[in-house]
Design a protein around this motif. Structure first.
Motif, PDB file in Angstrom:
ATOM      1  N   SER A 113       0.856  -1.224   0.045  1.00 55.53           N
ATOM      2  CA  SER A 113      -0.125   0.300  -0.006  1.00 55.53           C
ATOM      3  C   SER A 113       0.923   1.209  -0.118  1.00 55.53           C
ATOM      4  O   SER A 113       2.095   1.015   0.185  1.00 55.53           O
ATOM      5  CB  SER A 113      -0.993   0.071   1.247  1.00 55.53           C
ATOM      6  OG  SER A 113      -0.207   0.072   2.618  1.00 55.53           O
ATOM      7  N   PRO A 114       0.480   2.286  -0.427  1.00 48.58           N
ATOM      8  CA  PRO A 114       1.230   3.475  -0.614  1.00 48.58           C
ATOM      9  C   PRO A 114       1.950   3.969   0.540  1.00 48.58           C
ATOM     10  O   PRO A 114       3.119   4.524   0.501  1.00 48.58           O
ATOM     11  CB  PRO A 114       0.384   4.683  -0.908  1.00 48.58           C
ATOM     12  CG  PRO A 114      -0.964   3.899  -1.695  1.00 48.58           C
ATOM     13  CD  PRO A 114      -1.083   2.351  -0.917  1.00 48.58           C
ATOM     14  N   GLU A 115       1.319   3.802   1.787  1.00 45.84           N
ATOM     15  CA  GLU A 115       1.792   4.197   3.051  1.00 45.84           C
ATOM     16  C   GLU A 115       3.055   3.173   3.595  1.00 45.84           C
ATOM     17  O   GLU A 115       3.820   3.694   4.388  1.00 45.84           O
ATOM     18  CB  GLU A 115       0.874   4.132   4.255  1.00 45.84           C
ATOM     19  CG  GLU A 115       0.275   2.929   4.612  1.00 45.84           C
ATOM     20  CD  GLU A 115      -0.943   2.556   3.909  1.00 45.84           C
ATOM     21  OE1 GLU A 115      -1.806   1.909   4.101  1.00 45.84           O
ATOM     22  OE2 GLU A 115      -1.144   3.299   2.688  1.00 45.84           O
ATOM     23  N   MET A 116       3.229   2.051   2.792  1.00 46.72           N
ATOM     24  CA  MET A 116       4.444   1.489   3.118  1.00 46.72           C
ATOM     25  C   MET A 116       5.748   1.722   2.488  1.00 46.72           C
ATOM     26  O   MET A 116       6.983   1.330   2.613  1.00 46.72           O
ATOM     27  CB  MET A 116       4.094  -0.038   2.613  1.00 46.72           C
ATOM     28  CG  MET A 116       3.139  -0.754   3.361  1.00 46.72           C
ATOM     29  SD  MET A 116       2.947  -2.461   2.695  1.00 46.72           S
ATOM     30  CE  MET A 116       1.595  -3.078   3.651  1.00 46.72           C
TER      31      MET A 116
ATOM     32  N   THR B  47       8.297   4.959   1.152  1.00 45.83           N
ATOM     33  CA  THR B  47       8.811   6.399   1.331  1.00 45.83           C
ATOM     34  C   THR B  47       8.055   7.381   0.327  1.00 45.83           C
ATOM     35  O   THR B  47       7.507   7.144  -0.712  1.00 45.83           O
ATOM     36  CB  THR B  47      10.253   6.584   0.918  1.00 45.83           C
ATOM     37  OG1 THR B  47      10.575   6.238  -0.408  1.00 45.83           O
ATOM     38  CG2 THR B  47      11.006   5.853   2.096  1.00 45.83           C
ATOM     39  N   PRO B  48       8.008   8.666   0.851  1.00 42.80           N
ATOM     40  CA  PRO B  48       6.947   9.525   0.189  1.00 42.80           C
ATOM     41  C   PRO B  48       7.208   9.758  -1.194  1.00 42.80           C
ATOM     42  O   PRO B  48       6.338   9.991  -2.047  1.00 42.80           O
ATOM     43  CB  PRO B  48       7.265  11.023   1.054  1.00 42.80           C
ATOM     44  CG  PRO B  48       7.562  10.463   2.375  1.00 42.80           C
ATOM     45  CD  PRO B  48       8.471   9.323   2.097  1.00 42.80           C
TER      46      PRO B  48
END
Length: 350
Positions: A340-343, A345-346
């Motif tokens: 998922s995106p939150e896994m 780095t930005p």
């Protein structure tokens, strides 16, 4: 095909309506009213909405002759003398068909026949291929002010255009049925493309197919191309004699044609997009990006530690896989975990 439509009685023909299947009884009754009744009943039992006969007033239709049709072994004169029904019989057949909730149509082959049908208050007129270039008769019929269904076998675009001009001038709605006047018609001579050509040249016509092959295949194909009317010869019993019996469908084929044409009508059209109803299948059939090895925070994502697997319930679907390669994990990611995106780095997602 054209969005044109018109009404035959209470039945919309063309436009968004399912194809009108016409069971062409014609002269398959061989002049026997009881047989005609049996065929109406058989058609009704198969779910048919419309039966069609032929109206022959011999003395107004032809002179005595010895011309033998290709699908017969006797002269057309002798056939019609034997098969012609009286005005009284046709009135009874119309009443019987309507008692079954069906539309009664008939093809007039002369002025007298058209006048007889007008007295019966038929809802529309069917004009056969042989009369497609009989412009005086077409005008006589059209001036009765009812919708016209015109078969176009043995005619080309210029000859059909003259008939259409008459229908336009009189101002009646009309349908054009592509037809091949070969009994039976080999598939290679059906030419469904001609039906599409009629629709292009005559955009205000409802277009359909009057078919003389031995199966329902070409009629069903015509529905996929937009046919609003389908017509095939029909008999209650394929063992009965008659020149058109060979190309006639029985009750089972009629039922199949009605059901099949409605199914194809419902299936045609539309656009290539994703339906909301496909979501349950999407959930298991799509693939999501998953870890295939334990990934530590800061590790670079590569073919060695991520891949795509079902189900498609993950936040990052297979289509985004290439964009993840070379990115870095923001947290520890266990093996077999949907990414998922939150896994990441930005800057790990484009």
């Amino acid at each position: 095909m054209s969005g044109t439509s018109f009404m035959i009685g209470n039945r919309q023909v063309g436009g968004d309506a399912p194809p009108l299947v016409i069971a062409e009884i014609g002269i398959n009754h061989e002049g026997d009213e009881a047989k005609a009744i049996r065929m109406i009943d058989a058609a009704a039992g198969a779910g048919c909405e419309c039966v069609k006969f032929q109206t022959h007033v011999i003395e107004d239709e032809m002179i005595r002759n010895d011309v033998v049709p290709a699908n017969a072994d006797e002269s057309i004169w002798d056939i019609m003398v034997r098969c012609a029904l009286s005005a009284e019989a046709e009135a009874r057949l119309k009443a019987h068909a309507e008692s079954k909730g069906m539309i009664f149509l008939s093809t007039p082959f002369s002025r007298a026949a058209a006048d007889r049908l007008e007295k019966l208050d038929v809802a529309a007129y069917k004009i056969g291929s042989g009369e497609c270039n009989n412009y005086p008769l077409i005008e006589h019929i059209a001036r009765k002010g009812k919708p016209v269904i015109l078969s176009t076998g043995m005619n080309d675009i210029p000859s059909i255009a003259r008939a259409v001009t008459i229908l336009h001038e009189v101002g009646v709605p009309y349908a054009l049925l592509h037809c091949t006047s070969i009994y039976p018609t080999p598939y290679e001579h059906v030419r469904l493309g001609a039906m599409s050509e009629l629709a292009a040249v005559f955009p205000d016509a409802v277009v359909g197919l009057s078919d003389h092959t031995l199966t329902n295949y070409t009629c069903l194909g015509a529905v996929a191309l937009g046919a609003g009317i389908l017509e095939r010869h029909f008999t209650a019993d394929k063992s009965w004699p008659g020149p058109d019996i060979e190309v006639s469908m029985g009750p089972d084929d009629l039922r199949d044609l009605i059901e099949g044409s409605r199914a194809i009508h419902m299936a045609r059209g539309g656009h290539k997009d994703i339906l909301p109803q496909e979501q349950p299948t999407i959930d298991f059939a799509y693939a999501s990006v998953v870890s295939i090895a334990d990934i530590k925070a800061g590790d670079e994502l590569s073919m060695a530690n991520i891949w795509v697997k079902r189900p498609g319930t993950g936040p990052i679907l297979a289509g985004e896989f290439d964009a993840l390669l070379g990115r870095r994990a923001a947290v520890d990611i266990p093996r077999d975990r949907q990414l998922s995106p939150e896994m990441l780095t930005p800057d790990s997602l484009a």
